[in-house]
Design a protein around this motif. Structure first.
Motif, PDB file in Angstrom:
ATOM      1  N   ILE A  34      14.304  -4.852 -36.659  1.00 34.03           N
ATOM      2  CA  ILE A  34      14.926  -3.805 -35.845  1.00 34.03           C
ATOM      3  C   ILE A  34      13.993  -2.600 -35.706  1.00 34.03           C
ATOM      4  O   ILE A  34      14.434  -1.508 -35.327  1.00 34.03           O
ATOM      5  CB  ILE A  34      16.285  -3.356 -36.425  1.00 34.03           C
ATOM      6  N   THR A  35      12.702  -2.778 -35.965  1.00 30.62           N
ATOM      7  CA  THR A  35      11.772  -1.656 -35.903  1.00 30.62           C
ATOM      8  C   THR A  35      11.133  -1.481 -34.527  1.00 30.62           C
ATOM      9  O   THR A  35      10.255  -0.637 -34.360  1.00 30.62           O
ATOM     10  CB  THR A  35      10.653  -1.804 -36.959  1.00 30.62           C
ATOM     11  N   ALA A  36      11.559  -2.256 -33.537  1.00 27.62           N
ATOM     12  CA  ALA A  36      11.071  -2.046 -32.172  1.00 27.62           C
ATOM     13  C   ALA A  36      11.743  -0.820 -31.561  1.00 27.62           C
ATOM     14  O   ALA A  36      12.719  -0.286 -32.101  1.00 27.62           O
ATOM     15  CB  ALA A  36      11.356  -3.281 -31.321  1.00 27.62           C
ATOM     16  N   THR A  37      11.231  -0.368 -30.424  1.00 30.26           N
ATOM     17  CA  THR A  37      11.809   0.805 -29.764  1.00 30.26           C
ATOM     18  C   THR A  37      13.220   0.507 -29.255  1.00 30.26           C
ATOM     19  O   THR A  37      13.605  -0.657 -29.080  1.00 30.26           O
ATOM     20  CB  THR A  37      10.945   1.231 -28.568  1.00 30.26           C
ATOM     21  N   ASN A  38      13.972   1.562 -28.974  1.00 27.73           N
ATOM     22  CA  ASN A  38      15.314   1.389 -28.411  1.00 27.73           C
ATOM     23  C   ASN A  38      15.259   0.594 -27.115  1.00 27.73           C
ATOM     24  O   ASN A  38      16.104  -0.276 -26.862  1.00 27.73           O
ATOM     25  CB  ASN A  38      15.958   2.746 -28.137  1.00 27.73           C
ATOM     26  N   GLY A  39      14.261   0.900 -26.287  1.00 21.15           N
ATOM     27  CA  GLY A  39      14.129   0.191 -25.020  1.00 21.15           C
ATOM     28  C   GLY A  39      13.871  -1.287 -25.217  1.00 21.15           C
ATOM     29  O   GLY A  39      14.471  -2.128 -24.525  1.00 21.15           O
ATOM     30  N   ASP A  40      12.985  -1.628 -26.155  1.00 19.67           N
ATOM     31  CA  ASP A  40      12.685  -3.044 -26.405  1.00 19.67           C
ATOM     32  C   ASP A  40      13.898  -3.760 -27.002  1.00 19.67           C
ATOM     33  O   ASP A  40      14.179  -4.917 -26.653  1.00 19.67           O
ATOM     34  CB  ASP A  40      11.486  -3.167 -27.342  1.00 19.67           C
ATOM     35  N   VAL A  41      14.614  -3.099 -27.909  1.00 23.28           N
ATOM     36  CA  VAL A  41      15.796  -3.727 -28.500  1.00 23.28           C
ATOM     37  C   VAL A  41      16.860  -3.960 -27.428  1.00 23.28           C
ATOM     38  O   VAL A  41      17.505  -5.022 -27.398  1.00 23.28           O
ATOM     39  CB  VAL A  41      16.343  -2.860 -29.657  1.00 23.28           C
ATOM     40  N   SER A  42      17.039  -3.009 -26.543  1.00 19.85           N
ATOM     41  CA  SER A  42      18.006  -3.184 -25.454  1.00 19.85           C
ATOM     42  C   SER A  42      17.601  -4.323 -24.536  1.00 19.85           C
ATOM     43  O   SER A  42      18.453  -5.109 -24.080  1.00 19.85           O
ATOM     44  CB  SER A  42      18.139  -1.886 -24.656  1.00 19.85           C
ATOM     45  N   GLU A  43      16.300  -4.454 -24.269  1.00 16.20           N
ATOM     46  CA  GLU A  43      15.821  -5.545 -23.425  1.00 16.20           C
ATOM     47  C   GLU A  43      16.036  -6.893 -24.111  1.00 16.20           C
ATOM     48  O   GLU A  43      16.426  -7.879 -23.468  1.00 16.20           O
ATOM     49  CB  GLU A  43      14.346  -5.336 -23.098  1.00 16.20           C
ATOM     50  N   VAL A  44      15.798  -6.953 -25.417  1.00 18.27           N
ATOM     51  CA  VAL A  44      16.066  -8.192 -26.163  1.00 18.27           C
ATOM     52  C   VAL A  44      17.539  -8.555 -26.051  1.00 18.27           C
ATOM     53  O   VAL A  44      17.892  -9.720 -25.802  1.00 18.27           O
ATOM     54  CB  VAL A  44      15.649  -8.031 -27.641  1.00 18.27           C
ATOM     55  N   ALA A  45      18.408  -7.574 -26.247  1.00 15.24           N
ATOM     56  CA  ALA A  45      19.838  -7.834 -26.150  1.00 15.24           C
ATOM     57  C   ALA A  45      20.207  -8.358 -24.766  1.00 15.24           C
ATOM     58  O   ALA A  45      21.027  -9.282 -24.630  1.00 15.24           O
ATOM     59  CB  ALA A  45      20.624  -6.563 -26.465  1.00 15.24           C
ATOM     60  N   SER A  46      19.601  -7.809 -23.740  1.00 12.78           N
ATOM     61  CA  SER A  46      19.859  -8.271 -22.372  1.00 12.78           C
ATOM     62  C   SER A  46      19.414  -9.712 -22.175  1.00 12.78           C
ATOM     63  O   SER A  46      20.129 -10.522 -21.587  1.00 12.78           O
ATOM     64  CB  SER A  46      19.149  -7.339 -21.380  1.00 12.78           C
ATOM     65  N   ARG A  47      18.242 -10.038 -22.680  1.00 11.84           N
ATOM     66  CA  ARG A  47      17.746 -11.414 -22.541  1.00 11.84           C
ATOM     67  C   ARG A  47      18.631 -12.396 -23.311  1.00 11.84           C
ATOM     68  O   ARG A  47      18.896 -13.502 -22.844  1.00 11.84           O
ATOM     69  CB  ARG A  47      16.297 -11.486 -23.025  1.00 11.84           C
ATOM     70  N   LEU A  48      19.068 -11.991 -24.501  1.00  6.98           N
ATOM     71  CA  LEU A  48      19.920 -12.875 -25.294  1.00  6.98           C
ATOM     72  C   LEU A  48      21.263 -13.093 -24.607  1.00  6.98           C
ATOM     73  O   LEU A  48      21.764 -14.227 -24.526  1.00  6.98           O
ATOM     74  CB  LEU A  48      20.148 -12.267 -26.684  1.00  6.98           C
ATOM     75  N   THR A  49      21.847 -12.027 -24.102  1.00  5.35           N
ATOM     76  CA  THR A  49      23.139 -12.160 -23.421  1.00  5.35           C
ATOM     77  C   THR A  49      23.016 -13.011 -22.165  1.00  5.35           C
ATOM     78  O   THR A  49      23.856 -13.870 -21.902  1.00  5.35           O
ATOM     79  CB  THR A  49      23.677 -10.749 -23.068  1.00  5.35           C
ATOM     80  N   GLY A  50      21.944 -12.799 -21.427  1.00  5.04           N
ATOM     81  CA  GLY A  50      21.712 -13.587 -20.220  1.00  5.04           C
ATOM     82  C   GLY A  50      21.427 -15.034 -20.498  1.00  5.04           C
ATOM     83  O   GLY A  50      21.705 -15.896 -19.643  1.00  5.04           O
ATOM     84  N   SER A  51      20.920 -15.359 -21.698  1.00  8.86           N
ATOM     85  CA  SER A  51      20.570 -16.748 -22.013  1.00  8.86           C
ATOM     86  C   SER A  51      21.781 -17.652 -22.106  1.00  8.86           C
ATOM     87  O   SER A  51      21.656 -18.882 -22.005  1.00  8.86           O
ATOM     88  CB  SER A  51      19.802 -16.795 -23.327  1.00  8.86           C
ATOM     89  N   ARG A  52      22.984 -17.076 -22.298  1.00  6.60           N
ATOM     90  CA  ARG A  52      24.187 -17.888 -22.489  1.00  6.60           C
ATOM     91  C   ARG A  52      25.005 -18.012 -21.210  1.00  6.60           C
ATOM     92  O   ARG A  52      26.084 -18.571 -21.214  1.00  6.60           O
ATOM     93  CB  ARG A  52      25.057 -17.282 -23.580  1.00  6.60           C
ATOM     94  N   LYS A  53      24.509 -17.431 -20.101  1.00  2.63           N
ATOM     95  CA  LYS A  53      25.261 -17.515 -18.850  1.00  2.63           C
ATOM     96  C   LYS A  53      25.020 -18.837 -18.138  1.00  2.63           C
ATOM     97  O   LYS A  53      23.961 -19.430 -18.277  1.00  2.63           O
ATOM     98  CB  LYS A  53      24.871 -16.331 -17.931  1.00  2.63           C
TER      99      LYS A  53
END
Length: 367
Positions: A348-367
């Protein structure tokens, strides 16, 4: 000869994952290493600048104000009462102390070191460097310390994020003392208990205000974003600290004076730690639900700077490959030990922006 003695450097094994991640249209995001990305606190930078005129040699043990600051920090934030400045040594980060501690203590083939089967790889490297016997444990509460010269524990742990409570730590101290085993507690994540507070092995409810047979090693890399400064310390049993000091004097292992000044300022200031905790809490809150949406189970992870996750039916390299195809670099659990073959670790030591982008990619992966 070193190639025969040591395993492959862990991060070298991630090269194929990086190749996959770089092919992602959004580019790679590194959640593999726990390196801080947020700025070194201003109070620390200012202390360093004031101390840059340092023509003389630094003391090996650390200047008195630094050692006093370590004792004050442990008492203030961890309730530790059994240490005084003479029981503390400054170290060049914590990795060098961890890796070289078996050599400092002159251990050899007749000795045994117990290490977590899933744990920080440098525990194993230190044991291999002096060719001691290695005993691995899956759960620290199952450790049999008979015949063990030195026992490593880590709470909150890397990579699992497990926190040992006061009762568990007290049991481990009692067992180690009964068998004459040196217990060394790696406490570099002590400031980052999330679901519950982390406890030092030097807390009076754990050790009875008696540091004998105990050492702690710690680092300011995580607490104060000082990974680039190489700032750490050892503390504990006064006889062991005295012996370690003599060894380190002979070896010239000294923390630069400006870094000692920066460490002192960091240890006396809690405000920047509170701010950093809030940053990490935000990143945890962003990432954890996205991981669950993507079908992952989060195990332990109640402290430290990582999520330790698995998904049914997939091994760690399959999972790491899946993440890499989303442009996300994580660490296969097998890197930390054989029993980690079902898990991967995400930082969790990445930037807020990178963590938010990871979350977006993970959420999109299940659609």
């Amino acid at each position: 000869m070193a190639d025969d003695l040591f395993p492959q450097f862990p991060w070298n094994r991630l090269a194929p994952l990086w190749a996959l991640a770089r092919a992602h249209p959004g580019g790679p995001i590194d959640l593999s290493i726990g390196a801080p990305v947020d700025s070194t606190p201003a109070v620390v930078q200012e202390a360093l600048l004031r101390a840059v005129d340092a023509p003389g040699y630094p003391s090996t043990e650390g200047l008195p104000p630094l050692r006093e600051a370590v004792v004050d920090y442990l008492a203030r934030t961890g309730g530790v009462r059994c240490l005084d400045p003479e029981m503390v040594l400054a170290t060049i980060g914590s990795k060098e102390a961890i890796g070289q501690l078996p050599a400092f203590l002159r251990l050899g083939s007749s000795d045994a070191i117990a290490i977590p089967d899933v744990g920080y790889p440098t525990y194993e490297i230190g044991a291999l460097s002096v060719q001691v016997q290695i005993r691995r444990y899956l759960d620290p509460m199952d450790i049999d310390t008979d015949g063990v010269t030195m026992l490593w524990i880590n709470s909150p742990s890397n990579p699992e994020g497990r926190i040992l409570d006061t009762s568990e730590l007290r049991t481990l101290v009692r067992r180690a003392r009964a068998s004459g085993t040196l217990l060394v507690s790696d406490e570099c994540y002590l400031d980052f208990g999330w679901d519950r507070p982390a406890v030092s092995v030097m807390h009076p409810d754990v050790c009875g205000d008696d540091p004998s047979g105990l050492l702690i090693t710690s680092s300011l890399s995580k607490r104060s974003n000082l990974a680039g400064y190489r700032a750490g310390f050892l503390g504990g049993d006064p006889a062991l600290i005295s012996a370690l000091l003599e060894y380190r004097r002979h070896m010239g292992q000294m923390v630069p004076l400006p870094v000692q000044a920066a460490m002192t300022a960091a240890l006396l200031n809690d405000e920047h730690v509170t701010e950093q905790r809030e940053r990490y809490l935000l990143r945890r809150r962003i990432l954890k639900p996205a991981l669950k949406t993507a079908g992952f189970t989060v195990d332990h992870s109640e402290g430290g700077l990582y999520f330790w996750i698995r998904r049914d039916g997939e091994d760690c390299w399959q999972l790491a490959d899946w993440f890499a195809r989303l442009g996300i670099i994580c660490v296969p659990g097998e890197v930390y030990g054989g029993s980690g073959h079902r898990h991967v670790r995400l930082s969790i030591t990445a930037t807020n922006g990178d963590v938010s982008e990871v979350a977006s990619r993970l959420t999109g992966s299940r659609k």
